[in-house]
Each structure stands twice: as C-alpha cells, then as structure tokens.
Design an enzyme around this catalytic site. Structure first.
Site, mmCIF file in Angstrom:
data_model
loop_
_atom_site.group_PDB
_atom_site.id
_atom_site.type_symbol
_atom_site.label_atom_id
_atom_site.label_comp_id
_atom_site.label_asym_id
_atom_site.label_seq_id
_atom_site.Cartn_x
_atom_site.Cartn_y
_atom_site.Cartn_z
ATOM 1 N N SER A 7 0.840 -1.200 0.000
ATOM 2 C CA SER A 7 0.000 0.000 0.000
ATOM 3 C C SER A 7 0.874 1.249 0.000
ATOM 4 C CB SER A 7 -0.961 -0.044 1.186
ATOM 5 O OG SER A 7 -1.984 0.917 1.057
ATOM 6 N N ASP A 46 -9.992 -4.860 -4.632
ATOM 7 C CA ASP A 46 -9.399 -3.837 -3.766
ATOM 8 C C ASP A 46 -10.193 -2.535 -3.882
ATOM 9 O OD1 ASP A 46 -7.686 -2.026 -2.438
ATOM 10 O OD2 ASP A 46 -5.905 -3.144 -3.050
ATOM 11 N N HIS A 58 -8.158 -5.243 -0.325
ATOM 12 C CA HIS A 58 -6.854 -4.634 -0.095
ATOM 13 C C HIS A 58 -5.962 -5.534 0.765
ATOM 14 C CE1 HIS A 58 -4.142 -1.298 -0.335
ATOM 15 N NE2 HIS A 58 -4.179 -1.016 0.961
#
Length: 269
Positions: free
Chosen positions: A96, A221, A249
C-alpha cells in the site's frame, strides 16, 4: 530480535529482525506497522529467509516526530536502516503506502542493495486521481479522511478497516486487532502521511526499476484499485502482476495461503 536504528539525530526506527538467510525487507502500509506481516514472519524463517520489518517513522514502536512523512524522507529512512544493518542482495517489499516508498527508494537511492522488488496492493503510481489517471480516490475524499482523523480518529480507522478486507473469513477479532495496529501510530503521523498519499505520485520513479519486480494485487481492492498495477506495467519494464481473485486490499490475510505460496515462489526464482 528488535533493533532501534537512528535515521536522524533524534529519530529512531524500530526494526524487527527474525530468522537467518536471504533478507526480505518489508515496508508496511498506512496506518499500521510491521506487525501486519505476522503471517509472513511466522513462515519465512522456516524456508531460509530473514524477515526484516521496518516500523516507519510515526508508526508502531518507532519514534514519532512531527515532520518527515513525505516519500523522499521515508525512502531516506529506509536507506538509513539498510546502511546501519549493512544489508545487501535483499528483496524489498512494500504494501500500500509502502509501495510508493519502495519505489522512491529504488529511484532515489539507485536500487542500492536490492535484488528484487515486490509491490503489494501498491498505492502507486498515484493514490489519487489526476489528469490522465482516473483511478483511485479523488483528492477531496482524502481531505475527508483527514477531517475525520482530526475529529474521531478511532471511528475513521474503523470505517477504513471496513473497506480493507474482501473475505468473509476474516474474523471480527482479527479486525479489532488490526484496528489496534492503526491506533499505535501517531495521530499527526497518520494525517501527514495521508497528505503525502493525496499529493505525491510515483510516475517519475518507475523507469529506474531494472531488477525483477512483481505486483500482488486483489481484484476487489476498494482502497488501491487493481487498475493501479496495470498502470504500473506501463512504466516498469517487465513488471508481472499476480492477481488475487478473492481479495480486497488485505490480500495477505484474505488469501493468506496463496499469498505465502506466491511470496515463496517469487523469492525462490
């Protein structure tokens, strides 16, 4: 074993160092810390790898200065750890927000010591929409996140966590534990990092990548859309995208067994 590494005169980062063998350096995402990789540092040492998990400044057990949450400084902090621990021939993995930080390290520090790069649901090449990039959140959405961090951070992180996982198998108890990781961060750290996610991008970093690189990405996601990895392929020569069909995610938990299998495959190639 835990280490504290000085990256500036008054800033020390906590680094978890487990196992022996080829080093794999993990950079966590916003707003958690290295503990998000629990099911990886349980596994990698069994296969001859050394897990190195960095708590970025402002997060986990690291110092929490007021400033320094831009991608350049975060990448410099990673280099500080690499230099202090004399790491070489290591795999760099960023999840991320850790994705653009890893990319900035590669560009800014000329891929120093990195043999392979692994991007995990990366917030790159841009976390927010911009001209010729219609993916991700609008900047006003991140402004809303920042406003909510200033008024009720626990609730904001709970709402964010509700978008995180794509599997019904992730227990409420796990989600509560994960929420606690976010609450370990400094309040201003989460805000300043959200500003970096809103305003910065990685487009100019991509052409500098010459090592083998893969991106693991959940098809569902809701935070860093799967399209991000497709856009990264346009800028990184040879990037392979590994889709996780049943993940949001949090692919490292949503499809934990597949994640670890693909991780070990990538490390062993």
């Amino acid at each position: 074993m835990g280490h504290y590494v000085a990256v500036e005169e008054d800033v020390h980062l906590y680094v978890e160092d487990i196992g022996e063998g080829k080093p794999v350096v993990f950079i966590h995402g916003w707003p958690v810390n290295h503990k998000m990789y629990e099911y990886q540092f349980n596994e990698l040492p069994k296969h001859g790898y050394r897990f190195i998990g960095i708590d970025l400044r402002g997060y986990g057990q690291s110092d929490k200065p007021w400033s320094g949450y831009d991608y350049n400084q975060m990448a410099d902090d990673v280099k500080g750890v690499v230099d202090a621990m004399e790491l070489d021939n290591f795999v760099l993995a960023g999840f991320s927000m850790g994705g653009p930080i890893a990319l900035r390290y590669m560009a800014r520090h000329k891929q120093q010591g990195v043999s392979k790069l692994l991007l995990l649901a990366p917030a790159a090449p841009s976390f927010t929409q911009r001209e010729n990039f219609p993916y991700g959140m609008e900047k006003k959405d991140v402004d809303g996140i920042i406003d909510n961090l200033n008024t009720d951070r626990p609730k904001m992180l709970e709402d964010f966590g509700g978008m995180f996982f794509g599997s019904d198998d992730v227990s409420d108890v796990f989600k509560t534990w994960f929420h606690g990781l976010g609450m370990e961060a400094g309040s201003y750290s989460t805000i300043h990092s959200a500003e970096a996610l809103r305003d910065e991008d990685s487009f100019e970093d991509l052409s500098s990548i010459t090592v083998p690189v893969e991106s693991f990405h959940g098809k569902n996601d809701q935070i860093c859309p799967y399209e991000f990895s497709g856009e990264l392929q346009k800028g990184i020569n040879g990037l392979k995208v590994v889709p996780f069909e049943n993940s949001g995610h949090g692919l490292f938990v949503d499809e934990k067994e597949k994640f670890n299998q693909e991780l070990l495959r990538f490390l062993g190639e």
